[in-house]
Design a protein around this motif. Structure first.
Motif, PDB file in Angstrom:
ATOM      1  N   ASP A  25       0.814  -1.218   0.000  1.00  0.00           N
ATOM      2  CA  ASP A  25       0.000   0.000   0.000  1.00  0.00           C
ATOM      3  C   ASP A  25       0.847   1.266   0.000  1.00  0.00           C
ATOM      4  O   ASP A  25       0.335   2.349   0.247  1.00  0.00           O
ATOM      5  CB  ASP A  25      -0.982  -0.001   1.171  1.00  0.00           C
ATOM      6  CG  ASP A  25      -0.292  -0.079   2.525  1.00  0.00           C
ATOM      7  OD1 ASP A  25       0.952  -0.182   2.578  1.00  0.00           O
ATOM      8  OD2 ASP A  25      -1.010  -0.057   3.538  1.00  0.00           O
ATOM      9  N   SER A  26       2.140   1.126  -0.314  1.00  0.00           N
ATOM     10  CA  SER A  26       2.989   2.306  -0.271  1.00  0.00           C
ATOM     11  C   SER A  26       3.768   2.571  -1.570  1.00  0.00           C
ATOM     12  O   SER A  26       4.218   3.696  -1.780  1.00  0.00           O
ATOM     13  CB  SER A  26       3.986   2.197   0.891  1.00  0.00           C
ATOM     14  OG  SER A  26       4.822   1.068   0.722  1.00  0.00           O
ATOM     15  N   THR A  27       3.903   1.590  -2.431  1.00  0.00           N
ATOM     16  CA  THR A  27       4.692   1.767  -3.654  1.00  0.00           C
ATOM     17  C   THR A  27       3.798   2.222  -4.800  1.00  0.00           C
ATOM     18  O   THR A  27       2.735   1.642  -5.033  1.00  0.00           O
ATOM     19  CB  THR A  27       5.389   0.443  -4.050  1.00  0.00           C
ATOM     20  OG1 THR A  27       6.141  -0.030  -2.935  1.00  0.00           O
ATOM     21  CG2 THR A  27       6.320   0.648  -5.232  1.00  0.00           C
ATOM     22  N   GLU A  28       4.243   3.245  -5.506  1.00  0.00           N
ATOM     23  CA  GLU A  28       3.508   3.705  -6.683  1.00  0.00           C
ATOM     24  C   GLU A  28       3.506   2.603  -7.732  1.00  0.00           C
ATOM     25  O   GLU A  28       4.486   1.867  -7.875  1.00  0.00           O
ATOM     26  CB  GLU A  28       4.152   4.967  -7.270  1.00  0.00           C
ATOM     27  CG  GLU A  28       4.029   6.181  -6.391  1.00  0.00           C
ATOM     28  CD  GLU A  28       2.587   6.606  -6.189  1.00  0.00           C
ATOM     29  OE1 GLU A  28       1.784   6.514  -7.140  1.00  0.00           O
ATOM     30  OE2 GLU A  28       2.247   7.020  -5.069  1.00  0.00           O
ATOM     31  N   TRP A  29       2.414   2.479  -8.470  1.00  0.00           N
ATOM     32  CA  TRP A  29       2.301   1.427  -9.466  1.00  0.00           C
ATOM     33  C   TRP A  29       3.376   1.558 -10.538  1.00  0.00           C
ATOM     34  O   TRP A  29       3.908   0.558 -11.029  1.00  0.00           O
ATOM     35  CB  TRP A  29       0.898   1.421 -10.070  1.00  0.00           C
ATOM     36  CG  TRP A  29       0.687   0.346 -11.089  1.00  0.00           C
ATOM     37  CD1 TRP A  29       0.179   0.511 -12.336  1.00  0.00           C
ATOM     38  CD2 TRP A  29       0.942  -1.060 -10.948  1.00  0.00           C
ATOM     39  NE1 TRP A  29       0.111  -0.710 -12.984  1.00  0.00           N
ATOM     40  CE2 TRP A  29       0.581  -1.688 -12.136  1.00  0.00           C
ATOM     41  CE3 TRP A  29       1.466  -1.839  -9.922  1.00  0.00           C
ATOM     42  CZ2 TRP A  29       0.707  -3.058 -12.345  1.00  0.00           C
ATOM     43  CZ3 TRP A  29       1.588  -3.212 -10.114  1.00  0.00           C
ATOM     44  CH2 TRP A  29       1.215  -3.802 -11.324  1.00  0.00           C
ATOM     45  N   SER A  30       3.729   2.763 -10.903  1.00  0.00           N
ATOM     46  CA  SER A  30       4.765   2.954 -11.927  1.00  0.00           C
ATOM     47  C   SER A  30       6.101   2.363 -11.474  1.00  0.00           C
ATOM     48  O   SER A  30       6.914   1.947 -12.303  1.00  0.00           O
ATOM     49  CB  SER A  30       4.926   4.432 -12.275  1.00  0.00           C
ATOM     50  OG  SER A  30       5.265   5.174 -11.120  1.00  0.00           O
TER      51      SER A  30
END
Length: 117
Positions: A25-30
């Motif tokens: 829930d913390s890493t950007e999808w990109s």
């Protein structure tokens, strides 16, 4: 225009992973999205059925044994990515894939409920 339907196997896998606490829930999808090489390695190891389980939608007109068959990825082959669900929900809604948008929203709500525990 591509016609998508909800991938029941993908939605079930996402629910299973969320319930097991396997989400990011913390890493950007990109930053979390698998590269084309990662996808190819995963397909070599798990086949297209395994690859497809990491997607919320099926393109009803694409060939079964192609990446084009699957749309709206939700994870990195290890965990569900919250930002990927948000992205899938928004993109599906923008392109009138209402059932896919609803499924992404349902999964997002489930993930958020687990985060609050």
């Amino acid at each position: 225009m591509t016609t998508y339907r909800v991938n029941k196997a993908g939605a079930a896998k996402a629910r299973e992973l969320i319930d097991a606490g396997k989400y990011d829930d913390s890493t950007e999808w990109s930053d979390a999205a698998p590269s084309a090489d990662d996808e190819n390695h995963y397909i070599d190891k798990h086949g297209y059925d395994g690859y497809g389980e990491w997607h919320l939608a099926l393109d009803t007109e694409a060939n079964d044994e192609t990446k084009d068959r699957y749309g709206f990825p939700f994870g990195d082959f290890r965990k569900v990515n919250r930002a990927a669900l948000i992205h899938a929900k928004q993109r599906a809604a923008q392109n009138d894939h209402d059932a896919v948008a609803k499924e992404a929203d349902t999964l997002l709500e489930r993930l958020d409920a687990h985060r609050e525990k």
